[in-house]
Design a protein around this motif. Sequence first.
Motif, PDB file in Angstrom:
ATOM      1  N   ILE A   1      39.410  49.043  45.102  1.00  7.02           N
ATOM      2  CA  ILE A   1      38.329  48.149  44.657  1.00  7.02           C
ATOM      3  C   ILE A   1      38.860  46.782  44.238  1.00  7.02           C
ATOM      4  O   ILE A   1      38.156  45.985  43.621  1.00  7.02           O
ATOM      5  CB  ILE A   1      37.494  48.783  43.530  1.00  7.02           C
TER       6      ILE A   1
ATOM      7  N   LYS B   1      33.494  44.362  37.834  1.00  6.79           N
ATOM      8  CA  LYS B   1      33.155  45.586  38.552  1.00  6.79           C
ATOM      9  C   LYS B   1      33.075  46.750  37.556  1.00  6.79           C
ATOM     10  O   LYS B   1      33.806  46.777  36.564  1.00  6.79           O
ATOM     11  CB  LYS B   1      34.194  45.874  39.630  1.00  6.79           C
TER      12      LYS B   1
ATOM     13  N   VAL C   1      30.496  50.307  41.354  1.00 11.31           N
ATOM     14  CA  VAL C   1      31.231  50.452  42.610  1.00 11.31           C
ATOM     15  C   VAL C   1      31.490  51.916  42.931  1.00 11.31           C
ATOM     16  O   VAL C   1      31.880  52.252  44.061  1.00 11.31           O
ATOM     17  CB  VAL C   1      32.572  49.684  42.564  1.00 11.31           C
TER      18      VAL C   1
END
Length: 551
Positions: free
Chosen positions: A62, A140, A157
């Motif tokens: 990520i 995130k 996410v």
Amino acid sequence: MGVKIIEKSASAYTYPLLIKNILTAPLRYAPEQEIVYRDSHRYTYREFAKRVARLAHALGDIGICAGDTVAVLDWDSHRYLECYFAVPMMGAILHTLNFRLSPEQLAYTINHAEDDVIIVHQDFLPVFEQIRPLLGREIKVVSIAEGEQEFQLPEAVGEYEELLSWKSDDYIFPDFDENAAATIFYTTGTTGRPKGVSFSHRQIVLHTYGFISGLCAFESFVSVNSGDVYLPLTPMFHVHAWGMPYLFTMLGAKQVYPGRYEPAKILELVAREGATFSHCVPTIMHMILSDPSAEVTDLSGWKVVIGGSALSQGLCVEAEKRGINLFAAYGMSETCPLLTIAIPKAHMLQQEGDLTIIRCRTGLPVPMVDMEIVDPDGKPLVRDGKQKGEVVVRSPWLAQAYVKDPEKSEELWRDGWLHTGDVGVIDPEGYLQITDRIKDVIKTGGEWISSLELEDLISRHEAVSEAAVIGVPHEKWGERPVTLVVLKQGFGRAVTEEELKELYEESAESGLIPKYGIPDRVLIVSSIAKTSVGKLNKKALRETYRTALSN
């Protein structure tokens, strides 16, 4: 002639002190030993290491790279322990978020640390939604689902377990400079906004060895080794849970994580899993001993370190009656935190008599900690158990600065010594006893409250002329705040003490202060004592009100 530096072969390997090397020992000596989380998870160190690798892969996928910051908002859990290792081992920085802060304070720490990802338990997702508008950058989110999921965050996410489920359990963690930042967290121990404290890999590894030398090496009424069963009762967001998870991982000991602190559940885990070592503030120990389950639970053989606030002899004696081996230790956020442990010297063990006084002392400095008490000019004072001075320290694991705050950093480090802000005495045997604090902050249940912040809030009321906030002793919480208020002329009958207290309650509801920061009482007084230069005389106020308002 100066010192001579050892010659180094071109092919020699300089072994860096990195957190990844802490994990080597349990995989070598105790790969099948267990790590337990409440009633839901139980796995081995071998499986733990694989999940650490999977987490590193998940974070990398990520976008997390070396130097990025990963924040965690979770209960004490096996997941948190995985983050203790995976995040710094990949070269990123672990930010342990204090969920007890007000939303405004929490948002400030996230912005100040420049967090890139937040791993957040579903229980804290509503809090995250509340602080989201205060965040100054895109962050995130990885959510943690547990039990029946009641709150969803669509833009996350991914969910923690789902992200790990399909990742490789093979990850080659790199070597890098041992002075690289490994962790960051925030202390509210002084006035103003929280201050960032960061520690390197080298410091955390050396701190772990400091605990080994202080807890495992000396003859004492405390004997800690790989056969112990570890149950943390200090939040993992607070100074790495005092660094104990790193210690017990290196020892390859069984670890039991309690999640949310619930006295009955903690006692159940102690009994069921055979916990033999924990650490907590006095408030938690009071809470546990007061629970009805404590009356029917065998607590003999349970060793518990008390820190955060002074260990009273009353609490020590009560714990001993239940079979608990209680003793004190001392440190602070800026010291990683270990400085002293209250263990007896060998000749004291040979003497007959009660060791309660020794157990309740602030303690002896552990190896690799230098400690002095100094006068206002920085001159060391005699170690006679009588002369009081500020406690100053040196050690290889002390925070070198506050993050992005050079002015406060210089205040912390003066003349090459870290200034603790605590006042104490050192006796001829070398034992430290903290007697007071220099700054007028209030410590309740192991958490700091800023008196100036509370004074500032109450001063906004139109009826308040001046105010002072002091801490008064409290049997359960250590200290509780009390506000003294002088009203403006003409408001004497129009304003009540309860109305003024409501201002604090509203401030807590709006996130300006944590709920535990609401003063127990607001007293309307005719005048407030001041020094010769017109400052509030907090010392005189405490002496005047401590007896009348205690408990």
